[in-house]
Each structure stands twice: as structure tokens, then as C-alpha cells.
Design a protein around this motif. Structure first.
Motif, PDB file in Angstrom:
ATOM      1  N   ILE A 139       0.874  -1.166   0.000  1.00  0.00           N
ATOM      2  CA  ILE A 139       0.000   0.000   0.000  1.00  0.00           C
ATOM      3  C   ILE A 139       0.914   1.219   0.000  1.00  0.00           C
ATOM      4  N   PHE A 140       0.584   2.229  -0.803  1.00  0.00           N
ATOM      5  CA  PHE A 140       1.396   3.449  -0.729  1.00  0.00           C
ATOM      6  C   PHE A 140       0.525   4.690  -0.755  1.00  0.00           C
ATOM      7  N   THR A 141       1.033   5.718  -0.118  1.00  0.00           N
ATOM      8  CA  THR A 141       0.291   6.974  -0.021  1.00  0.00           C
ATOM      9  C   THR A 141       1.265   8.143   0.062  1.00  0.00           C
ATOM     10  N   THR A 142       0.780   9.313  -0.322  1.00  0.00           N
ATOM     11  CA  THR A 142       1.548  10.537  -0.090  1.00  0.00           C
ATOM     12  C   THR A 142       0.856  11.372   0.996  1.00  0.00           C
ATOM     13  N   VAL A 143      -0.219  10.827   1.554  1.00  0.00           N
ATOM     14  CA  VAL A 143      -0.997  11.573   2.553  1.00  0.00           C
ATOM     15  C   VAL A 143      -0.511  11.213   3.954  1.00  0.00           C
ATOM     16  N   ARG A 144       0.353  12.070   4.451  1.00  0.00           N
ATOM     17  CA  ARG A 144       0.999  11.840   5.745  1.00  0.00           C
ATOM     18  C   ARG A 144      -0.015  11.636   6.875  1.00  0.00           C
ATOM     19  N   ALA A 145      -1.056  12.460   6.876  1.00  0.00           N
ATOM     20  CA  ALA A 145      -2.012  12.448   7.990  1.00  0.00           C
ATOM     21  C   ALA A 145      -2.994  11.280   7.920  1.00  0.00           C
ATOM     22  N   SER A 146      -2.881  10.449   6.881  1.00  0.00           N
ATOM     23  CA  SER A 146      -3.849   9.362   6.725  1.00  0.00           C
ATOM     24  C   SER A 146      -3.414   8.074   7.425  1.00  0.00           C
ATOM     25  N   ILE A 147      -2.263   8.108   8.109  1.00  0.00           N
ATOM     26  CA  ILE A 147      -1.775   6.929   8.824  1.00  0.00           C
ATOM     27  C   ILE A 147      -1.505   7.299  10.280  1.00  0.00           C
ATOM     28  N   ILE A 148      -2.112   6.549  11.181  1.00  0.00           N
ATOM     29  CA  ILE A 148      -1.889   6.806  12.619  1.00  0.00           C
ATOM     30  C   ILE A 148      -1.322   5.550  13.279  1.00  0.00           C
ATOM     31  N   PRO A 149      -0.104   5.648  13.811  1.00  0.00           N
ATOM     32  CA  PRO A 149       0.484   4.498  14.505  1.00  0.00           C
ATOM     33  C   PRO A 149      -0.227   4.268  15.844  1.00  0.00           C
ATOM     34  N   TYR A 150      -0.577   2.991  16.140  1.00  0.00           N
ATOM     35  CA  TYR A 150      -1.178   2.722  17.457  1.00  0.00           C
ATOM     36  C   TYR A 150      -0.498   1.588  18.207  1.00  0.00           C
ATOM     37  N   GLY A 151       0.472   0.941  17.541  1.00  0.00           N
ATOM     38  CA  GLY A 151       1.175  -0.128  18.255  1.00  0.00           C
ATOM     39  C   GLY A 151       2.585  -0.302  17.740  1.00  0.00           C
ATOM     40  N   LEU A 152       3.484  -0.651  18.664  1.00  0.00           N
ATOM     41  CA  LEU A 152       4.847  -0.995  18.285  1.00  0.00           C
ATOM     42  C   LEU A 152       4.960  -2.504  18.448  1.00  0.00           C
ATOM     43  N   LEU A 153       5.170  -3.200  17.328  1.00  0.00           N
ATOM     44  CA  LEU A 153       5.271  -4.658  17.374  1.00  0.00           C
ATOM     45  C   LEU A 153       6.735  -5.053  17.414  1.00  0.00           C
ATOM     46  N   ILE A 154       7.051  -5.973  18.324  1.00  0.00           N
ATOM     47  CA  ILE A 154       8.431  -6.440  18.480  1.00  0.00           C
ATOM     48  C   ILE A 154       8.475  -7.938  18.240  1.00  0.00           C
ATOM     49  N   HIS A 155       9.510  -8.374  17.522  1.00  0.00           N
ATOM     50  CA  HIS A 155       9.716  -9.801  17.279  1.00  0.00           C
ATOM     51  C   HIS A 155      11.129 -10.186  17.696  1.00  0.00           C
ATOM     52  N   LEU A 156      11.240 -11.206  18.522  1.00  0.00           N
ATOM     53  CA  LEU A 156      12.548 -11.713  18.943  1.00  0.00           C
ATOM     54  C   LEU A 156      12.729 -13.133  18.425  1.00  0.00           C
ATOM     55  N   ALA A 157      13.885 -13.382  17.808  1.00  0.00           N
ATOM     56  CA  ALA A 157      14.218 -14.737  17.373  1.00  0.00           C
ATOM     57  C   ALA A 157      15.539 -15.119  18.016  1.00  0.00           C
ATOM     58  N   GLU A 158      15.518 -16.231  18.753  1.00  0.00           N
ATOM     59  CA  GLU A 158      16.718 -16.643  19.485  1.00  0.00           C
ATOM     60  C   GLU A 158      17.830 -17.056  18.515  1.00  0.00           C
ATOM     61  N   ILE A 159      19.024 -16.495  18.717  1.00  0.00           N
ATOM     62  CA  ILE A 159      20.188 -16.870  17.901  1.00  0.00           C
ATOM     63  C   ILE A 159      21.001 -17.920  18.651  1.00  0.00           C
ATOM     64  N   SER A 160      21.311 -17.613  19.892  1.00  0.00           N
ATOM     65  CA  SER A 160      22.091 -18.566  20.701  1.00  0.00           C
ATOM     66  C   SER A 160      21.966 -18.246  22.188  1.00  0.00           C
TER      67      SER A 160
END
Ligand code: ZN
Length: 220
Positions: free
Chosen positions: A199-220
Motif C-alpha cells: 500500500i502506498f500513499t503521499t498523505v501523511r495524515a492518513s496513517i496513525i500508529p497505534y502499536g509498536l510490534l516487536i519480534h525476537l528470534a533466538e540466535i544462541s
């Protein structure tokens, strides 16, 4: 068992990582925290949800930390009722910039510290767009979402960490197109076809962040 007295170990690890970033506490709203690990969000539950008439893919194996959302925006625009759910994969630094500026910036904009937002090397030049996706499988691809390493003090293990921002996005302000990473016939998401993942847009005000998603993958 990942659950100990009602709290999730994976969520605790993600929270430990988030704390290590030292972002201002005032940016967050705990009421919207939600873990999508296999213990908190079982395999038998739905893989997708429909919001505002649009399908999005549940971010399985990610953990969300809720962000403060401007009350005026949510009341005036009815974002929880009328706006769709999308994802934006990015670096930790860019995620902080988006969350702290309270808005997405478009290449060419200047940050509050005077630094200009540039298009990352390898990305399409002269495209002043903000890119999102209805599927985290696309947003979390390394070219959008570079991983960092993190050593937990809880487990003393090393992890690859990725960050994706979960957003509400206004219908009618964006266009949908096929993937632009040269995936060809290789399917990126089992649910959303390659022809509709970007999805792409040039309308800055049309997107509102409401969550920060974090993913952890064990290396060692
Ligand atoms: Zn969990």
C-alpha cells in the motif's frame, strides 16, 4: 510452559528489549498491549481479521506495545471504526522518529533535530511515498525491517530483534500494488496475494500508529 502466573515470558523479553531503548514512557498506552505468541494467541484462533471492511493478517509471534493515540484524531476521524489496519516495517531509529514526531515523515521532510529524511539506499528513488501492508509477512522483510541483536539479561541469550509499527489507515487515501522486492512467483504471505501486499500513499495524515510490534528470534 511460557505462561507463569498469567504473564508471558516472550512478552517479558520483548518488554525488556523495549525498556533497553529508553523511549519516553509517555509515548505508550499499556491498554493496547497484546502478545501474539503461540501461547497468548493459540494456533486455532483466526489468522485474519476484518476492520473497516478490509482484511488484515494477525501478527502471529509478535508482541504489541500500545502507543498513545491522539483523542482528537480518533474522535474526529473515527479511526477505530472506519480506518483499516496496516503495518509499516522499519528500523528502530526510524520507528522512534515516527512515534516521537507523532506522525509519519515523507522523504524530503526534516526531523525536529533538522536532519532530512532520505530514501534508504536500495529503495526506489524519487518516490515520496509512505509504504504499508495488510500483512506483517511483507512489512517485516529485511529490506524494510532490518534486524538488530539484543542480549537479554533475563535469559542471557542473544536474539535477532525486528520492529514493525501497527497503524490505522484511512480508506480512499492510498493505492494498492504488487510487491516491489522482486519476489516473482515466490509467495510472500499465505493469505494476501503478492499482487496486493503493498500500500502506498503521499498523505501523511492518513496513517496513525497505534502499536509498536516487536519480534525476537533466538540466535544462541
Ligand atoms: Zn505471549
Amino acid at each position: 510452559d511460557a505462561k507463569v502466573s498469567g504473564s508471558c515470558k516472550y512478552k517479558s523479553l520483548c518488554a525488556e528489549y523495549l525498556k533497553s531503548l529508553n523511549w519516553n514512557e509517555a509515548l505508550f498506552d499499556r491498554r493496547f498491549n497484546r502478545c501474539y505468541c503461540s501461547n497468548c494467541y493459540p494456533d486455532s484462533w483466526d489468522n485474519t481479521l476484518v476492520e473497516a471492511g478490509s482484511l488484515y493478517v494477525i501478527p502471529r509471534s509478535w508482541c504489541r506495545f500500545g502507543l498513545q493515540v491522539d483523542k482528537v484524531r480518533s474522535n474526529v476521524d473515527h479511526i477505530w471504526r472506519d480506518w483499516i489496519v496496516t503495518y509499516h516495517g522499519t528500523s528502530v531509529e526510524a520507528a522512534h522518529s515516527i512515534v516521537a514526531h507523532r506522525q509519519f515523515l515523507i522523504p524530503g521532510d526534516k526531523c525536529i533535530d533538522g536532519e532530512k529524511i532520505a530514501i534508504l539506499p536500495g529503495h526506489i528513488k524519487e518516490k515520496y511515498h509512505i509504504y504499508t501492508s495488510p500483512t506483517i509477512a511483507y512489512s517485516s522483510i529485511p529490506c524494510y525491517c532490518p534486524s538488530k541483536q539484543f542480549r537479554s539479561k533475563i535469559t542471557n541469550k542473544l536474539y535477532d530483534v525486528r520492529i514493525v509499527i501497527q497503524c490505522r489507515q484511512k480508506p480512499g487515501t492510498f493505492q494498492v500494488q504488487q510487491e516491489t522486492i522482486g519476489a516473482g512467483n515466490k509467495r510472500i504471505c499465505p493469505i494476501i496475494p503478492n499482487s496486493q501486499v503493498e500500500i502506498f500513499t503521499t498523505v501523511r495524515a492518513s496513517i496513525i500508529p497505534y502499536g509498536l510490534l516487536i519480534h525476537l528470534a533466538e540466535i544462541s
